[in-house]
Design a protein around this motif. Sequence first.
Motif, PDB file in Angstrom:
ATOM      1  N   SER A   1       2.816  -4.714 108.529  1.00  0.00           N
ATOM      2  CA  SER A   1       3.722  -4.650 109.684  1.00  0.00           C
ATOM      3  C   SER A   1       5.143  -4.296 109.269  1.00  0.00           C
ATOM      4  CB  SER A   1       3.734  -5.994 110.421  1.00  0.00           C
ATOM      5  OG  SER A   1       2.472  -6.239 110.997  1.00  0.00           O
ATOM      6  N   ALA A   2       5.568  -4.818 108.131  1.00  0.00           N
ATOM      7  CA  ALA A   2       6.942  -4.584 107.667  1.00  0.00           C
ATOM      8  C   ALA A   2       7.110  -3.229 106.985  1.00  0.00           C
ATOM      9  CB  ALA A   2       7.355  -5.694 106.697  1.00  0.00           C
ATOM     10  N   SER A   3       6.019  -2.540 106.718  1.00  0.00           N
ATOM     11  CA  SER A   3       6.090  -1.300 105.944  1.00  0.00           C
ATOM     12  C   SER A   3       6.103  -0.042 106.800  1.00  0.00           C
ATOM     13  CB  SER A   3       4.907  -1.229 104.970  1.00  0.00           C
ATOM     14  OG  SER A   3       3.685  -1.039 105.672  1.00  0.00           O
ATOM     15  N   GLU A   4       6.269  -0.199 108.092  1.00  0.00           N
ATOM     16  CA  GLU A   4       6.315   0.974 108.971  1.00  0.00           C
ATOM     17  C   GLU A   4       7.380   1.945 108.461  1.00  0.00           C
ATOM     18  OE1 GLU A   4       7.229   2.052 113.603  1.00  0.00           O
ATOM     19  OE2 GLU A   4       6.408   0.083 113.121  1.00  0.00           O
ATOM     20  N   GLY A   5       7.011   3.204 108.362  1.00  0.00           N
ATOM     21  CA  GLY A   5       7.928   4.222 107.875  1.00  0.00           C
ATOM     22  C   GLY A   5       7.842   4.463 106.378  1.00  0.00           C
ATOM     23  N   MET A   6       7.149   3.571 105.673  1.00  0.00           N
ATOM     24  CA  MET A   6       6.942   3.754 104.233  1.00  0.00           C
ATOM     25  C   MET A   6       5.624   4.502 104.027  1.00  0.00           C
ATOM     26  SD  MET A   6       9.496   2.288 102.636  1.00  0.00           S
ATOM     27  CE  MET A   6       8.896   2.190 100.973  1.00  0.00           C
ATOM     28  N   PRO A   7       5.512   5.252 102.949  1.00  0.00           N
ATOM     29  CA  PRO A   7       4.233   5.937 102.691  1.00  0.00           C
ATOM     30  C   PRO A   7       3.104   4.922 102.489  1.00  0.00           C
ATOM     31  CG  PRO A   7       5.955   6.660 101.147  1.00  0.00           C
ATOM     32  CD  PRO A   7       6.507   5.511 101.923  1.00  0.00           C
ATOM     33  N   TRP A   8       1.924   5.260 103.004  1.00  0.00           N
ATOM     34  CA  TRP A   8       0.796   4.342 102.829  1.00  0.00           C
ATOM     35  C   TRP A   8       0.481   4.141 101.342  1.00  0.00           C
ATOM     36  CZ3 TRP A   8      -3.248   6.150 100.104  1.00  0.00           C
ATOM     37  CH2 TRP A   8      -3.552   7.514 100.142  1.00  0.00           C
ATOM     38  N   GLU A   9       0.765   5.146 100.530  1.00  0.00           N
ATOM     39  CA  GLU A   9       0.506   5.030  99.089  1.00  0.00           C
ATOM     40  C   GLU A   9       1.314   3.886  98.472  1.00  0.00           C
ATOM     41  OE1 GLU A   9       0.047   9.484 100.091  1.00  0.00           O
ATOM     42  OE2 GLU A   9       1.401   7.846 100.660  1.00  0.00           O
ATOM     43  N   ALA A  10       2.541   3.699  98.966  1.00  0.00           N
ATOM     44  CA  ALA A  10       3.384   2.612  98.458  1.00  0.00           C
ATOM     45  C   ALA A  10       2.779   1.250  98.801  1.00  0.00           C
ATOM     46  CB  ALA A  10       4.797   2.727  99.023  1.00  0.00           C
ATOM     47  N   VAL A  11       2.226   1.132  99.993  1.00  0.00           N
ATOM     48  CA  VAL A  11       1.612  -0.130 100.406  1.00  0.00           C
ATOM     49  C   VAL A  11       0.354  -0.399  99.576  1.00  0.00           C
ATOM     50  CG1 VAL A  11       0.703  -1.468 102.344  1.00  0.00           C
ATOM     51  CG2 VAL A  11       2.556   0.186 102.726  1.00  0.00           C
ATOM     52  N   ALA A  12      -0.451   0.621  99.349  1.00  0.00           N
ATOM     53  CA  ALA A  12      -1.652   0.455  98.515  1.00  0.00           C
ATOM     54  C   ALA A  12      -1.260   0.033  97.104  1.00  0.00           C
ATOM     55  CB  ALA A  12      -2.464   1.746  98.490  1.00  0.00           C
ATOM     56  N   GLU A  13      -0.210   0.626  96.557  1.00  0.00           N
ATOM     57  CA  GLU A  13       0.267   0.258  95.221  1.00  0.00           C
ATOM     58  C   GLU A  13       0.792  -1.180  95.212  1.00  0.00           C
ATOM     59  OE1 GLU A  13       1.278   1.110  91.109  1.00  0.00           O
ATOM     60  OE2 GLU A  13      -0.122   1.962  92.549  1.00  0.00           O
ATOM     61  N   PHE A  14       1.509  -1.564  96.261  1.00  0.00           N
ATOM     62  CA  PHE A  14       1.984  -2.948  96.377  1.00  0.00           C
ATOM     63  C   PHE A  14       0.803  -3.903  96.320  1.00  0.00           C
ATOM     64  CE2 PHE A  14       3.033  -6.816  98.580  1.00  0.00           C
ATOM     65  CZ  PHE A  14       4.334  -7.104  98.205  1.00  0.00           C
ATOM     66  N   PHE A  15      -0.237  -3.632  97.114  1.00  0.00           N
ATOM     67  CA  PHE A  15      -1.412  -4.505  97.125  1.00  0.00           C
ATOM     68  C   PHE A  15      -2.114  -4.499  95.764  1.00  0.00           C
ATOM     69  CE2 PHE A  15      -2.032  -3.937 101.984  1.00  0.00           C
ATOM     70  CZ  PHE A  15      -1.044  -4.870 102.235  1.00  0.00           C
ATOM     71  N   SER A  16      -2.165  -3.335  95.113  1.00  0.00           N
ATOM     72  CA  SER A  16      -2.797  -3.258  93.789  1.00  0.00           C
ATOM     73  C   SER A  16      -2.068  -4.144  92.781  1.00  0.00           C
ATOM     74  CB  SER A  16      -2.831  -1.812  93.296  1.00  0.00           C
ATOM     75  OG  SER A  16      -3.699  -1.028  94.097  1.00  0.00           O
ATOM     76  N   CYS A  17      -0.762  -4.232  92.897  1.00  0.00           N
ATOM     77  CA  CYS A  17       0.016  -5.143  92.037  1.00  0.00           C
ATOM     78  C   CYS A  17      -0.154  -6.591  92.486  1.00  0.00           C
ATOM     79  CB  CYS A  17       1.501  -4.789  92.080  1.00  0.00           C
ATOM     80  SG  CYS A  17       1.954  -3.241  91.317  1.00  0.00           S
ATOM     81  N   ALA A  18      -0.145  -6.806  93.786  1.00  0.00           N
ATOM     82  CA  ALA A  18      -0.155  -8.170  94.326  1.00  0.00           C
ATOM     83  C   ALA A  18      -1.464  -8.902  94.058  1.00  0.00           C
ATOM     84  CB  ALA A  18       0.131  -8.130  95.832  1.00  0.00           C
ATOM     85  N   VAL A  19      -2.591  -8.190  94.052  1.00  0.00           N
ATOM     86  CA  VAL A  19      -3.869  -8.892  93.870  1.00  0.00           C
ATOM     87  C   VAL A  19      -3.920  -9.632  92.536  1.00  0.00           C
ATOM     88  CG1 VAL A  19      -5.192  -7.415  95.434  1.00  0.00           C
ATOM     89  CG2 VAL A  19      -5.101  -6.857  93.021  1.00  0.00           C
ATOM     90  N   TRP A  20      -3.160  -9.188  91.566  1.00  0.00           N
ATOM     91  CA  TRP A  20      -3.145  -9.841  90.255  1.00  0.00           C
ATOM     92  C   TRP A  20      -2.176 -11.002  90.195  1.00  0.00           C
ATOM     93  CZ3 TRP A  20      -7.013  -8.551  87.293  1.00  0.00           C
ATOM     94  CH2 TRP A  20      -7.612  -7.318  87.480  1.00  0.00           C
ATOM     95  N   GLN A  21      -1.392 -11.195  91.249  1.00  0.00           N
ATOM     96  CA  GLN A  21      -0.345 -12.206  91.216  1.00  0.00           C
ATOM     97  C   GLN A  21      -0.513 -13.323  92.238  1.00  0.00           C
ATOM     98  OE1 GLN A  21       3.711 -10.671  90.628  1.00  0.00           O
ATOM     99  NE2 GLN A  21       2.801  -8.633  90.602  1.00  0.00           N
ATOM    100  N   THR A  22      -1.501 -13.218  93.097  1.00  0.00           N
ATOM    101  CA  THR A  22      -1.677 -14.253  94.111  1.00  0.00           C
ATOM    102  C   THR A  22      -2.447 -15.433  93.537  1.00  0.00           C
ATOM    103  OG1 THR A  22      -3.707 -13.240  94.945  1.00  0.00           O
ATOM    104  CG2 THR A  22      -1.639 -12.600  96.026  1.00  0.00           C
ATOM    105  N   SER A  23      -2.276 -16.570  94.141  1.00  0.00           N
ATOM    106  CA  SER A  23      -2.950 -17.779  93.664  1.00  0.00           C
ATOM    107  C   SER A  23      -4.462 -17.710  93.857  1.00  0.00           C
ATOM    108  CB  SER A  23      -2.384 -19.013  94.366  1.00  0.00           C
ATOM    109  OG  SER A  23      -2.565 -18.908  95.767  1.00  0.00           O
TER     110      SER A  23
END
Length: 131
Positions: free
Chosen positions: A40-62
């Motif tokens: 929701s907060a990423s409107e206007g950002m490339p979808w590739e950036a969001v996918a990369e964010f999630f790819s990084c985040a999956v390794w950092q969540t509890s």
Amino acid sequence: MTELTRALEACAVVGTFPTDLVGDAMRAMGEGDLAERVYSASEGMPWEAVAEFFSCAVWQTSDNGTQILRTTDQWLTEGQDERKVAIALHVDAYPFLDAAEMEQVLRETAVRFPQFAAKCADMIKGRGGRS
């Protein structure tokens, strides 16, 4: 500029893996319903950036990314939002715990969104299915 904006902008740069910035954003936001809130907060950002964010985040969540990946699996199952589908297909993990379910959903996705047919076929083949 928020931590999330900084992280998404860094993720938009090809070849970066800004785990420190993603971690800062996650600490600022909290993990609850992270995928939907980032989307929701990423409107206007490339979808590739969001996918990369999630790819990084999956390794950092509890929960080792479980909540993020189940949300992106749901996006694929729903198959209604092209941007959500693009993000879900490009997170650096196979979707769905069950390979047969993944194959079924990705075949449907390839028909619904022909621009992603090659990506779907590659994922099915990479996980040992029939492409």
